[in-house]
Design a protein around this motif. Structure first.
Motif, PDB file in Angstrom:
ATOM      1  N   PRO A 180       0.848  -1.160  -0.083  1.00 41.48           N
ATOM      2  CA  PRO A 180       0.014   0.116   0.113  1.00 41.48           C
ATOM      3  C   PRO A 180       0.797   1.378  -0.103  1.00 41.48           C
ATOM      4  O   PRO A 180       2.076   1.332   0.918  1.00 41.48           O
ATOM      5  CB  PRO A 180      -0.615  -0.174   1.478  1.00 41.48           C
ATOM      6  CG  PRO A 180      -0.727  -1.618   1.662  1.00 41.48           C
ATOM      7  CD  PRO A 180       0.452  -2.130   1.133  1.00 41.48           C
ATOM      8  N   LYS A 181       0.588   2.171  -0.861  1.00 43.80           N
ATOM      9  CA  LYS A 181       1.217   3.523  -0.810  1.00 43.80           C
ATOM     10  C   LYS A 181       1.322   4.363   0.519  1.00 43.80           C
ATOM     11  O   LYS A 181       2.276   4.925   0.535  1.00 43.80           O
ATOM     12  CB  LYS A 181       0.731   4.155  -2.196  1.00 43.80           C
ATOM     13  CG  LYS A 181       0.724   3.662  -3.556  1.00 43.80           C
ATOM     14  CD  LYS A 181       2.173   2.839  -3.928  1.00 43.80           C
ATOM     15  CE  LYS A 181       2.124   1.497  -4.622  1.00 43.80           C
ATOM     16  NZ  LYS A 181       2.973   0.644  -4.153  1.00 43.80           N
ATOM     17  N   ASP A 182       0.257   4.144   0.920  1.00 42.26           N
ATOM     18  CA  ASP A 182       0.515   4.896   2.426  1.00 42.26           C
ATOM     19  C   ASP A 182       1.511   4.295   3.254  1.00 42.26           C
ATOM     20  O   ASP A 182       2.145   5.282   4.060  1.00 42.26           O
ATOM     21  CB  ASP A 182      -0.802   4.475   3.226  1.00 42.26           C
ATOM     22  CG  ASP A 182      -2.188   5.359   2.666  1.00 42.26           C
ATOM     23  OD1 ASP A 182      -1.818   6.159   1.596  1.00 42.26           O
ATOM     24  OD2 ASP A 182      -3.115   5.194   3.180  1.00 42.26           O
ATOM     25  N   ILE A 183       1.692   3.080   3.019  1.00 43.57           N
ATOM     26  CA  ILE A 183       2.847   2.582   3.967  1.00 43.57           C
ATOM     27  C   ILE A 183       4.217   3.157   3.524  1.00 43.57           C
ATOM     28  O   ILE A 183       5.152   3.389   4.304  1.00 43.57           O
ATOM     29  CB  ILE A 183       3.041   0.935   3.706  1.00 43.57           C
ATOM     30  CG1 ILE A 183       1.465   0.387   4.220  1.00 43.57           C
ATOM     31  CG2 ILE A 183       4.237   0.274   4.365  1.00 43.57           C
ATOM     32  CD1 ILE A 183       1.508  -0.447   5.307  1.00 43.57           C
ATOM     33  N   VAL A 184       4.416   3.063   2.154  1.00 40.62           N
ATOM     34  CA  VAL A 184       5.642   3.665   1.553  1.00 40.62           C
ATOM     35  C   VAL A 184       5.856   5.198   2.023  1.00 40.62           C
ATOM     36  O   VAL A 184       6.672   5.495   2.520  1.00 40.62           O
ATOM     37  CB  VAL A 184       5.474   3.607  -0.057  1.00 40.62           C
ATOM     38  CG1 VAL A 184       6.809   4.235  -0.538  1.00 40.62           C
ATOM     39  CG2 VAL A 184       5.363   2.120  -0.255  1.00 40.62           C
ATOM     40  N   GLN A 185       4.707   5.690   1.895  1.00 45.37           N
ATOM     41  CA  GLN A 185       4.669   7.571   2.240  1.00 45.37           C
ATOM     42  C   GLN A 185       5.093   7.638   3.636  1.00 45.37           C
ATOM     43  O   GLN A 185       5.689   8.490   4.212  1.00 45.37           O
ATOM     44  CB  GLN A 185       3.482   8.133   1.692  1.00 45.37           C
ATOM     45  CG  GLN A 185       3.504   8.444   0.268  1.00 45.37           C
ATOM     46  CD  GLN A 185       4.775   8.889  -0.346  1.00 45.37           C
ATOM     47  OE1 GLN A 185       5.253   9.850   0.025  1.00 45.37           O
ATOM     48  NE2 GLN A 185       5.425   8.194  -1.286  1.00 45.37           N
ATOM     49  N   ASN A 186       4.540   6.671   4.485  1.00 43.92           N
ATOM     50  CA  ASN A 186       5.012   6.719   5.956  1.00 43.92           C
ATOM     51  C   ASN A 186       6.275   6.720   6.197  1.00 43.92           C
ATOM     52  O   ASN A 186       7.023   7.386   6.923  1.00 43.92           O
ATOM     53  CB  ASN A 186       4.317   5.484   6.717  1.00 43.92           C
ATOM     54  CG  ASN A 186       3.027   6.053   7.423  1.00 43.92           C
ATOM     55  OD1 ASN A 186       3.134   6.945   8.390  1.00 43.92           O
ATOM     56  ND2 ASN A 186       1.886   5.582   7.471  1.00 43.92           N
ATOM     57  N   GLU A 187       6.822   5.546   5.460  1.00 44.88           N
ATOM     58  CA  GLU A 187       8.141   5.536   5.760  1.00 44.88           C
ATOM     59  C   GLU A 187       9.344   6.373   5.145  1.00 44.88           C
ATOM     60  O   GLU A 187      10.438   6.804   5.519  1.00 44.88           O
ATOM     61  CB  GLU A 187       8.573   3.867   5.130  1.00 44.88           C
ATOM     62  CG  GLU A 187       7.569   2.793   6.183  1.00 44.88           C
ATOM     63  CD  GLU A 187       8.374   1.657   6.281  1.00 44.88           C
ATOM     64  OE1 GLU A 187       8.938   1.073   5.698  1.00 44.88           O
ATOM     65  OE2 GLU A 187       7.807   0.860   7.126  1.00 44.88           O
ATOM     66  N   VAL A 188       8.721   6.850   3.972  1.00 44.53           N
ATOM     67  CA  VAL A 188       9.223   7.997   3.364  1.00 44.53           C
ATOM     68  C   VAL A 188       9.172   9.256   4.457  1.00 44.53           C
ATOM     69  O   VAL A 188      10.399   9.831   4.735  1.00 44.53           O
ATOM     70  CB  VAL A 188       8.765   8.590   2.194  1.00 44.53           C
ATOM     71  CG1 VAL A 188       9.183  10.023   1.480  1.00 44.53           C
ATOM     72  CG2 VAL A 188       9.112   7.595   0.903  1.00 44.53           C
ATOM     73  N   GLN A 189       8.375   9.614   4.971  1.00 44.10           N
ATOM     74  CA  GLN A 189       8.174  10.675   6.028  1.00 44.10           C
ATOM     75  C   GLN A 189       8.909  10.312   7.314  1.00 44.10           C
ATOM     76  O   GLN A 189       9.558  11.348   7.795  1.00 44.10           O
ATOM     77  CB  GLN A 189       6.513  10.759   6.665  1.00 44.10           C
ATOM     78  CG  GLN A 189       5.547  11.306   5.630  1.00 44.10           C
ATOM     79  CD  GLN A 189       6.254  12.482   5.255  1.00 44.10           C
ATOM     80  OE1 GLN A 189       6.893  13.324   5.494  1.00 44.10           O
ATOM     81  NE2 GLN A 189       6.267  12.995   3.679  1.00 44.10           N
TER      82      GLN A 189
END
Ligand SMILES: Cc1cc2nc3c(=O)[nH]c(=O)nc-3n(C[C@H](O)[C@H](O)[C@H](O)COP(=O)(O)OP(=O)(O)OC[C@H]3O[C@@H](n4cnc5c(N)ncnc54)[C@H](O)[C@@H]3O)c2cc1C
Ligand SMILES: Cc1cc2nc3c(=O)[nH]c(=O)nc-3n(C[C@H](O)[C@H](O)[C@H](O)COP(=O)(O)OP(=O)(O)OC[C@H]3O[C@@H](n4cnc5c(N)ncnc54)[C@H](O)[C@@H]3O)c2cc1C
Ligand code: SF4
Ligand code: SF4
Ligand code: FES
Lengths: 464, 283
Positions: free
Chosen positions: A191-200
């Motif tokens: 899920p892209k939210d997971i990726v963006q969380n880790e980018v954050q």
């Protein structure tokens, strides 16, 4: 010693029929109870062979111990100490050939489900609002590092260097950070939210993100080094799609996997017209290739509404490079496989739309350079497959833009950048590289390992 | 975010934006383009640089309303912002002293041809420009183009302004004239570029066209923009957009531009209905 349990807790998943019609995540994740039962199986070996199997050396028994004791913040801390992107790795690492393969229980056929536990811990952190607390920032060193590309290699190198107090900027060509994790691997697997969380999380370490910045166009590596950066890390991946170079490949309806997946994942074409980027939805789709990319493209096509999706692969099932688990998932969902088959040319109609694919049957000959048996054309075996959409998923090579605009980099005939493997150093002073740009398409975790090794030597270089 | 500093409606359905984008402006060269995405749900579309000012840090684009993204752009006001503005992409137009160069701008193509004419003139070429439009009320930048040309020929399809002709007619006359041009650069609708190339071919005058296939990333990553030039597949976003017009497989380009016609109609209709301006789709 108590008897070791060999009951590996299965991963709860969405029902195949339901999931073949949606883009929600297939694997649903463990409950706390399931995670703890699985964690309890770990015998906490003093030799920790599992950690040897992990390219970023996660303290596996350490985080599993904390999890089992219910000390979740500690589990998160131990995990993140070595792995800035655990929610991603827990989902897409080929654990079966890495950490889990090296788990002592693998010989008994029931390795600890390390990836699933890692995912559980990472998801717990997200759900519990970063209960682990803010990161303490080290004293700034005043040294500046430019990271080119925000895929797993770049993110890892950036996180490591920022943790040491260096000032780090990531330059990314696309409008979001994450590389293949955003544009390639589909939502239902990652899920892209997971990726963006880790980018954050990486950004929270003080890393600056310069999106929309195509290096080689907006500025060059040489200028970055001249202007203000003491070191540069190239993590630009392998983004150039390969085609078959056979007649008819430019017909409408023939996509590269990169285009098809970028439309679907990065641009969210599966939500067209709410999201404005369209993708064609074929009825009879053929996906050419046998890797993770082919599985992802096929499963996307099915979810978009195709009636039949065939994966066309020139070797046999045993040689397919895709992860076992994803091949099984694809089969359950109804993807069909045509092994020992290779396209000869594409056929089209008056409107330039693809209508068929003429194929050869293949047999397997002697092993080739890759150690796999070489596919050989069976003479006179041509037949035509009915198709109205084709996705070519043959693999990718590095985009030549960086190499062609940077003086003094050494590249191979495949366009990959030559580095010293242990350090990631290129022959050009001040420039390191790692990930797919060095290895060609590989894995998320090997890219992260390369980012970590480079960060280490960059840090030494900055001290000196 | 990239702020729109100036918005001007040049003629109905054709707008000019001056956008604050200092990093793009610093590197901009004639013939290059940017990829624009309005917001989170928007599509990435390519637009050619019409002008730039590196001191001011601005880039000018000119676009025509043809579908959802361009209509949505057209509805923005000065002071509004665009989420993404990526560039400069593609290779700059190759410029040197050729001698006499004819620059043909058809319709919207007048905007991207202007900086090319300017650059060619700076290199010491004699620049003869031809600009054409369907009708007088669709003409813009006549003075801008005149300023950077040694000669300017104006045509309209319906004869409401300038000469009543298609741009290929004066082009053919120049080719037949005593002093044959050394190079032709043609930018406009694909069909116009094709016919310019067909016009110059018998005269053996090299003709550069700027191709406009559908794109996604604009950095060589997807292959959506592939065209066939001289029998070889090329990616327009990195190998172009300029190509030798005599070598282009035009039919393939036209066919590939039509891949999403149905989806484009659906998308535009939805957007117009949402704004209660539902009409017959203007195409
Ligand atoms: C569909 C698909 C499925 C996959 N599935 C798996 C899987 O299940 N498990 C697994 O381990 N691996 C998988 N992989 C492989 C894995 O994703 C890659 O090996 C990994 O992402 C490589 O990381 P990287 O950091 O080297 O590069 P990338 O992830 O490719 O990131 C490179 C980044 O650099 C940017 N960039 C490129 N050029 C420039 C430039 N000039 N200037 C600025 N930025 C630039 C790109 O836009 C991109 O964001 C998959 C790959 C694909 C395509
Ligand atoms: C290198 C390049 C430079 C361009 N420069 C300009 C310019 O300066 N001014 C201008 O008005 N237009 C320019 N175009 C064309 C412009 O990109 C399209 O008009 C725009 O994408 C249409 O998007 P839409 O959503 O408004 O329309 P849509 O409804 O998406 O499409 C309408 C028409 O535009 C074409 N089109 C659709 N999507 C794309 C896309 N992603 N890329 C290219 N064409 C597409 C389709 O073939 C269709 O016929 C350029 C195109 C390219 C490739
Ligand atoms: S990062 Fe990957 S290889 Fe390492 S422990 Fe986690 S799942 Fe295993
Ligand atoms: S090898 Fe397996 S059982 Fe041993 S510590 Fe590692 S995960 Fe636990
Ligand atoms: S637009 Fe994707 S390769 Fe050119």
């Amino acid at each position: 010693m108590a008897k070791v349990s060999l009951n590996r807790i299965p991963m709860p998943r969405q029902d195949p029929l339901a999931r073949s019609k949606n883009f929600n995540e297939v694997a649903l994740g463990y409950t706390l109870e399931q995670a703890q039962v699985e964690a309890a199986r770990c015998i906490q070996c003093p030799k920790r062979t599992c950690t040897e199997g992990c390219p970023v050396e996660v303290d596996i028994p350490g985080f599993i111990k904390a999890l089992r004791e219910g000390n979740m913040p500690e589990a998160v801390k131990v995990l993140k100490d070595k792995n800035a992107l655990p929610g991603i790795c827990g989902r897409v690492c080929p654990q079966e050939t890495q950490c889990e393969l090296k788990c002592v229980l693998d010989k008994k056929g029931a390795p600890i489900a390390i990836g699933r536990l890692e995912r559980f811990v990472a998801d717990w952190e997200v759900a519990n609002l970063k209960a682990v607390g803010a990161v303490t920032k080290p004293a700034p060193t005043g040294k500046k590092v430019a990271i080119i590309g925000s895929g797993p290699a770049g993110l890892t190198a950036a996180a490591d260097l920022a943790k040491m107090g260096h000032s780090v900027t990531i330059f990314e060509a696309l409008h979001v950070a994450g590389g293949v994790l955003m544009y390639g691997i589909p939502e239902f697997r990652l899920p892209k939210d997971i990726v963006q969380n880790e980018v954050q999380y990486v950004a929270s370490l003080g890393v600056k993100l310069a999106l929309d910045s195509v290096i080689g166009k907006i500025t060059t590596i040489d200028e970055l080094l001249k202007d203000s950066y003491q070191a540069v890390f190239l993590g630009t991946g392998a983004g150039l799609p390969m085609f078959l170079n056979i007649p008819g490949e430019n017909l409408n309806g023939v996509y590269s996997a990169n285009e098809f997946l970028t439309r679907v994942n990065l641009m969210k074409a599966y939500r067209f017209p709410e999201y404005d980027t369209p993708v064609k939805i074929g009825k009879k789709v053929a996906v050419i290739g046998g890797g993770n990319v082919a599985m992802d493209a096929a499963r996307c096509a099915l979810r978009l509404g195709a009636d039949v999706v065939n994966i066309v692969y020139r070797r046999s099932e045993a040689e397919m490079p895709a992860r076992r688990e994803e091949v099984e998932n694809a089969k359950e969902e109804g993807i069909q496989f045509k092994f020992l088959t290779n396209p000869k040319r594409f056929l089209g109609n008056q409107q330039n739309w693809v209508t068929g694919m003429e194929c050869f049957e293949m047999t397997l000959g002697e092993p080739d350079a890759s150690g796999r048996r070489r596919p050989v054309v069976k003479p006179g075996s041509e037949f035509v497959m009915d198709v109205d959409e084709v996705v070519v998923a043959l693999g990718t090579t590095p985009n030549p833009l960086i190499a062609s605009t940077t003086k003094g980099l050494e590249t191979t005939s495949h366009g990959t950048v030559v580095t010293d493997e242990a350090t990631g150093k290129t022959v050009k002073p001040g420039v390191w590289a790692g990930g797919d740009i060095v290895t060609g398409s590989a894995t998320v975790i090997s890219a992260m390992g390369a980012g970590r090794r480079a960060a280490k030597t960059i840090a030494e270089f900055l001290k000196g | 975010m990239y702020k729109i500093l100036v918005r001007e409606e040049l003629v109905p359905h054709i707008h000019l934006f001056k956008v604050a984008a200092p990093e793009v402006a610093a590197r901009a060269q004639a013939g290059q383009f940017v990829v624009v995405r309005i917001d989170e749900k928007g599509e990435r579309i390519p637009l050619t640089l019409a002008d730039w000012d590196s001191k001011e840090g601005t880039v000018t684009i000119v676009f025509m309303e043809v579908g959802t993204t361009s209509y949505r752009l057209g509805a923005l006001k000065s002071g509004d912002s665009i989420a993404n503005f990526i560039g400069p992409l593609g290779l700059p137009t190759h410029m040197e002293k050729f001698g006499t160069v004819v620059c043909v701008g058809g319709g919207l193509g007048v905007a991207p041809i202007a900086p090319i004419a300017r650059g060619l003139k700076q290199k010491g070429n004699k620049v003869i420009s031809i600009m054409g439009a369907r009708s007088k009320n669709l003409m813009f930048w006549e003075n801008e183009l005149r300023r950077v040309s040694d000669e300017l020929i104006v045509t309209t399809d319906d004869g409401t302004y300038g000469r009543k002709a298609l741009v290929t007619e004066p082009l053919k006359e120049l080719l037949q004239g005593t002093k044959k041009p050394d190079l032709v650069v043609a930018i406009g609708p694909s069909i116009m570029m094709k016919f310019c190339a067909k016009t110059t071919e018998p005269f053996g005058v090299k003709t550069i066209v700027s191709l406009n296939p559908i794109m996604v990333d604009g950095t060589g990553m997807c292959g959506a923009c592939r065209v066939s030039v001289g029998g070889v597949t090329r990616f327009v976003c990195v190998d172009g957009p300029d190509f030798d017009g005599h070598q282009v497989d035009w039919d393939l380009l036209f066919a590939r531009q039509r891949i999403y016609l149905d989806e484009e109609k659906r998308s535009l209709q939805q957007w117009q209905c949402a704004r209660q301006t539902c009409t017959e789709v203007q195409k």
